[in-house]
Enzyme design. Structure first.
Site, PDB file in Angstrom:
ATOM      1  N   LYS A  22       3.714   9.160   8.965  1.00  0.00           N
ATOM      2  CA  LYS A  22       3.415   8.603  10.285  1.00  0.00           C
ATOM      3  C   LYS A  22       4.371   9.125  11.385  1.00  0.00           C
ATOM      4  CE  LYS A  22       0.575   5.084   8.335  1.00  0.00           C
ATOM      5  NZ  LYS A  22       0.692   4.323   7.120  1.00  0.00           N
ATOM      6  N   TYR A  31       0.854  -1.193   0.000  1.00  0.00           N
ATOM      7  CA  TYR A  31       0.000   0.000   0.000  1.00  0.00           C
ATOM      8  C   TYR A  31       0.883   1.234   0.000  1.00  0.00           C
ATOM      9  CZ  TYR A  31      -3.444   3.447   1.648  1.00  0.00           C
ATOM     10  OH  TYR A  31      -4.265   4.542   1.779  1.00  0.00           O
ATOM     11  N   ASP A  69       9.250   2.792   0.172  1.00  0.00           N
ATOM     12  CA  ASP A  69       8.158   3.474   0.869  1.00  0.00           C
ATOM     13  C   ASP A  69       8.232   3.054   2.336  1.00  0.00           C
ATOM     14  OD1 ASP A  69       5.906   4.536   1.932  1.00  0.00           O
ATOM     15  OD2 ASP A  69       4.506   3.680   0.476  1.00  0.00           O
TER      16      ASP A  69
HETATM   17  C1  LIG Z   1       0.165   4.886   5.702  1.00  0.00           C
HETATM   18  C2  LIG Z   1       0.950   4.616   4.476  1.00  0.00           C
HETATM   19  C3  LIG Z   1       0.898   5.460   3.352  1.00  0.00           C
HETATM   20  C4  LIG Z   1      -0.056   6.604   3.256  1.00  0.00           C
HETATM   21  O1  LIG Z   1       0.188   7.611   4.187  1.00  0.00           O
HETATM   22  P1  LIG Z   1      -0.986   8.659   4.523  1.00  0.00           P
HETATM   23  O2  LIG Z   1      -0.361   9.600   5.483  1.00  0.00           O
HETATM   24  O3  LIG Z   1      -2.104   7.837   5.084  1.00  0.00           O
HETATM   25  O4  LIG Z   1      -1.359   9.303   3.233  1.00  0.00           O
HETATM   26  C5  LIG Z   1       1.745   5.195   2.294  1.00  0.00           C
HETATM   27  N1  LIG Z   1       2.592   4.169   2.316  1.00  0.00           N
HETATM   28  C6  LIG Z   1       2.671   3.328   3.367  1.00  0.00           C
HETATM   29  C7  LIG Z   1       3.655   2.212   3.357  1.00  0.00           C
HETATM   30  C8  LIG Z   1       1.840   3.521   4.480  1.00  0.00           C
HETATM   31  O5  LIG Z   1       1.895   2.669   5.502  1.00  0.00           O
END
Ligand SMILES: *Cc1c(COP(=O)(O)O)cnc(C)c1O
Length: 426
Positions: free
Chosen positions: A267, A144, A239
């Site tokens: 985060k 994701y 990511d």
């Molecule tokens: C949470 C998450 C996102 C998205 O971040 P948001 O602040 O919710 O837009 C993207 N990549 C990873 C791996 C994530 O865990």
């Protein structure tokens, strides 16, 4: 006197917002229960509008590695609120966090702050397209990367376990620019590069996939990804929105020893406030406006309150050797769960990496791909989740979301929570 209930509030919420929530996974969908409405949070605890206290393993899906409202972070936030909320101009707060990150993590030669993980990913991909003059991106099934249009293909998080694993409203032309291949499969990966290598601007991967369960990858697989990127002139984007500052100070870059071209964060980096970040090799980051011609901007980017909360969180973690402490605590917690499930003769397993954990029912193998996740994962989880909830443990309300342990979860509290989870399992 009548006290408002979560059920009543949810009925009201359903009237004004889609599904009653502002992000899908909060909705308790498929759990046959209205989501709990909370009114207060402290440390490892949440308090509902019914005044029920829960041990919180969701921790806002990851940002709160120190727990809710850590006193040191709170003090900095209050100080910042009394100083300025936003400038829309240059200031010292983002400079301090940027310098701290770049000094501590030398692979972050240059970086840019944004307001979410999604924005960070979207911007990093734009840089990769500009740098390579190519249009396609390769992602992995179950990873994701936020709700970036062309990445909502075989994604995880709120989409995990959904019948259709991509979103409506994504044009076919855009979706066609995204190539998807399974995790843990070097052969298929090589095939994709064989066919499309010349068109792939970037490969984006969660080096520790944690949005569709916890799909720990073999180091050799990650090395292969890096190697094929290098060979084909595609940028490698880690990511680390969830794994960054979670599995250790240097995230998966440090753990794997792989040097990606660009890294995305979110985060934890904002300490519970909306902050995202992308950065990496200066040759690519210099392409971003105004030094280069890849446009990317934000009214509230590098918001000082988030900058302060983030820096205070990271420095405190560093000072307390927090990542080490958390890893050990969470390992003990996982071990207690494992022993408890075994004693009850339950076919439940627990994956744990650093302060992340995930309960599932596949007892035969380590789960590295979404195919290996048992088909009854949602049903197994639902029973456990609802019972644990009644007993005062709040797990992230979806079978495919991981649990987060924070510095506010003491060994004693974790032992108590483990007993509740074991008692709730059947
Ligand atoms: C949470 C998450 C996102 C998205 O971040 P948001 O602040 O919710 O837009 C993207 N990549 C990873 C791996 C994530 O865990």
């Amino acid at each position: 006197m009548h006290k408002v209930t979560s059920e009543e509030l949810f009925q009201r919420a359903l009237k004004v917002t889609p599904g009653g929530v502002h992000s899908p996974v909060r909705s308790f969908k498929g759990l046959d229960r209205a989501p709990v409405f909370f009114k207060q949070a402290e440390g490892a605890f949440l308090t509902s509008v019914e005044d029920k206290r829960y041990i919180d393993f969701c921790q806002s899906f990851g940002p709160l590695i120190l727990g809710h409202r850590d006193p040191e972070v709170a003090e900095e936030v209050h100080r910042m609120v009394d100083t300025a909320w936003t400038f829309g101009a240059t200031e010292i707060y983002s400079l301090e966090l940027a310098e701290w990150i770049s000094t501590t993590l030398p692979f972050m030669e240059k970086l840019r702050f944004v307001s979410s993980g999604t924005e960070a990913v979207m911007s990093a991909l734009r840089v990769a397209r500009a740098a390579t003059g190519r249009g396609k991106v390769l992602k992995f099934e179950g990873c994701y990367h936020g709700h970036v249009d062309n990445l909502l293909v075989k994604a995880g998080s709120g989409l995990a376990g959904a019948a259709a694993s991509s979103s409506a409203g994504i044009s076919a032309e855009l979706a066609a620019l995204t190539l998807v291949t399974p995790l843990d499969d070097e052969e298929k990966l090589a095939e994709v590069f064989q066919t499309h290598g010349k068109d792939i601007s970037a490969v984006i991967i969660e080096p520790l996939p944690a949005n569709y369960g916890l799909l720990v990858q073999r180091p050799e697989f990650l090395k292969k990804v890096a190697e094929l990127c290098e060979k084909n002139g595609s940028l490698l984007i880690f990511d680390e929105v969830i794994s960054g500052f979670r599995v250790g100070l240097g995230g998966m870059v440090e753990k794997t020893g792989i040097r990606p071209d660009l890294v995305t964060y979110g985060k934890i980096i904002g300490g519970g406030f909306p902050v995202g970040c992308y950065g990496g090799k200066a040759e690519y980051m210099n392409m971003v406006a105004p030094s280069g011609d890849v446009y990317q901007a934000g009214t509230l980017s590098a918001n000082p309150i988030g900058m302060r909360a983030g820096l205070t969180t990271l420095k405190k973690m560093q000072r307390l050797d927090g990542w080490n402490v958390l890893e050990k605590r969470t390992a003990r917690f996982a071990e207690t769960l494992r022993a408890g499930f075994a004693k009850k003769g339950l076919p439940l397993k627990i994956e744990q990496t650093a302060s992340l954990f995930w309960i599932h029912g596949n007892t035969t193998s380590t789960i590295r791909t979404i195919e290996a996740i048992p088909k009854d994962q949602s049903a197994t989880f639902k029973k456990l989740f609802l019972k644990a909830l009644d007993k005062g443990v709040y797990l992230a309300p979806n079978a495919y979301e991981v649990g987060f342990v924070s510095m506010a979860h003491s060994d004693e509290l974790l032992a108590e929570a483990a007993q509740i989870i074991i008692d709730s399992a059947e």
